[in-house]
Design a protein around this motif. Structure first.
Motif, PDB file in Angstrom:
ATOM      1  N   THR A   1      43.682  49.268 -15.858  1.00 15.91           N
ATOM      2  CA  THR A   1      44.304  50.152 -17.092  1.00 15.91           C
ATOM      3  C   THR A   1      45.480  50.549 -17.201  1.00 15.91           C
ATOM      4  O   THR A   1      46.191  51.293 -17.928  1.00 15.91           O
TER       5      THR A   1
ATOM      6  N   GLU B   1      40.868  48.359 -22.671  1.00 10.27           N
ATOM      7  CA  GLU B   1      40.604  49.299 -23.595  1.00 10.27           C
ATOM      8  C   GLU B   1      41.564  50.405 -23.228  1.00 10.27           C
ATOM      9  O   GLU B   1      42.335  50.895 -24.080  1.00 10.27           O
ATOM     10  N   LYS B   2      41.451  50.905 -21.796  1.00  7.64           N
ATOM     11  CA  LYS B   2      42.248  51.972 -21.561  1.00  7.64           C
ATOM     12  C   LYS B   2      43.827  51.771 -21.592  1.00  7.64           C
ATOM     13  O   LYS B   2      44.539  52.366 -21.736  1.00  7.64           O
TER      14      LYS B   2
ATOM     15  N   TRP C   1      45.091  49.388 -23.478  1.00  6.12           N
ATOM     16  CA  TRP C   1      45.617  49.288 -25.009  1.00  6.12           C
ATOM     17  C   TRP C   1      45.924  50.808 -25.372  1.00  6.12           C
ATOM     18  O   TRP C   1      46.898  50.792 -26.227  1.00  6.12           O
ATOM     19  N   ALA C   2      45.030  51.645 -25.016  1.00  2.33           N
ATOM     20  CA  ALA C   2      45.324  53.318 -25.416  1.00  2.33           C
ATOM     21  C   ALA C   2      46.503  53.537 -24.964  1.00  2.33           C
ATOM     22  O   ALA C   2      47.436  54.322 -25.607  1.00  2.33           O
ATOM     23  N   LYS C   3      47.103  53.014 -23.883  1.00  2.00           N
ATOM     24  CA  LYS C   3      48.444  53.513 -23.219  1.00  2.00           C
ATOM     25  C   LYS C   3      49.574  52.807 -23.888  1.00  2.00           C
ATOM     26  O   LYS C   3      50.565  53.302 -24.304  1.00  2.00           O
TER      27      LYS C   3
ATOM     28  N   GLY D   1      49.350  49.940 -26.605  1.00  2.00           N
ATOM     29  CA  GLY D   1      49.065  49.015 -27.816  1.00  2.00           C
ATOM     30  C   GLY D   1      48.810  47.939 -27.326  1.00  2.00           C
ATOM     31  O   GLY D   1      49.195  47.233 -26.148  1.00  2.00           O
ATOM     32  N   LYS D   2      48.119  46.962 -28.068  1.00  2.00           N
ATOM     33  CA  LYS D   2      47.693  45.637 -27.786  1.00  2.00           C
ATOM     34  C   LYS D   2      48.566  44.694 -27.589  1.00  2.00           C
ATOM     35  O   LYS D   2      48.547  43.741 -26.654  1.00  2.00           O
TER      36      LYS D   2
END
Length: 217
Positions: free
Chosen positions: A56, A81-82, A84-86, A88-89
């Motif tokens: 994460t 996904e966690k 990316w939420a922090k 960005g990809k």
């Protein structure tokens, strides 16, 4: 081999653990331990670093305090996904979904490589350590944090059934077999279990380019 030293099972495990990972993780791997490991790692601003098993992004966050050039790789899309939420990809960090034992990078791509809380899931850790040596430039650091082998016989049996736990002697064997000549081990953990983790800092064999130029001058 432990039940989670299987990539499919590990992915399924993290599908559910990812929901609470950031809440559970500090009890095992906290900011103080991360800072201690980062100081041992010794990367500097401008270094290009790969975080293998980034999950994460807990370690990734610490690495970004030392350099802006951080790449993260993990096999679990749910953990990513966690992250990316922090971050960005492909904004603060460039993320990849991939396998530690078959890294999707060319030789000598990175200045340094970090991996914390991942080795315990690799079916063939020596293969991954060889991959780390391949993608890091000569003289660069490779840092691996894994779970220290319990002292209690009961907990040893439990650990062996779940995933890879290893002691200093086994760490020596793995890193030597993977082709490292220079490495050292450090034990760390929270106050209630100060040796729960074993952190190895190794150097990729071969002189760094700057050192070669100095010697030939």
């Amino acid at each position: 081999m432990g039940v989670l030293e299987n990539k499919a099972r590990a992915r399924l495990f993290y599908k559910y653990l990812s929901k609470v990972y950031d809440q559970v993780n500090p009890f095992i791997w906290n900011e103080e331990m991360r800072t201690e490991a980062l100081d041992l790692f010794g990367v500097e601003e401008g270094d290009v670093v790969l975080d293998v098993g980034c999950g994460t992004g807990f370690a990734t966050e610490g690495l970004l305090e030392r350099t802006e050039n951080v790449h993260g790789l993990d096999q679990s899309v749910h953990q990513l996904e966690k992250a990316w939420a922090k971050f960005g990809k492909n904004e603060q960090v460039r993320f990849y979904r991939g396998d530690a034992e078959r890294l999707p990078f060319a030789d000598d791509t990175f200045d340094a490589l970090w991996s914390s809380g991942s080795i315990e899931y690799w079916p063939n850790p020596v293969d991954a350590l060889r991959e780390f040596r391949r993608v890091v430039r000569p003289g660069g650091p490779v840092l691996v944090v894994g779970p220290n082998y319990p002292k209690s016989t009961v907990f040893q049996r439990l650990a062996d059934a779940i995933m890879l736990f290893y002691d200093e002697a086994e760490a020596d064997r793995m890193f030597r077999e993977a082709g490292y000549d220079e490495f050292e081990h450090h034990f760390m953990g929270p106050t209630y279990s100060p040796d729960i983790a074993i952190t190895t800092v190794a150097r990729v064999p071969g002189a760094a380019p700057e050192a070669v130029e100095t010697e030939s001058a």
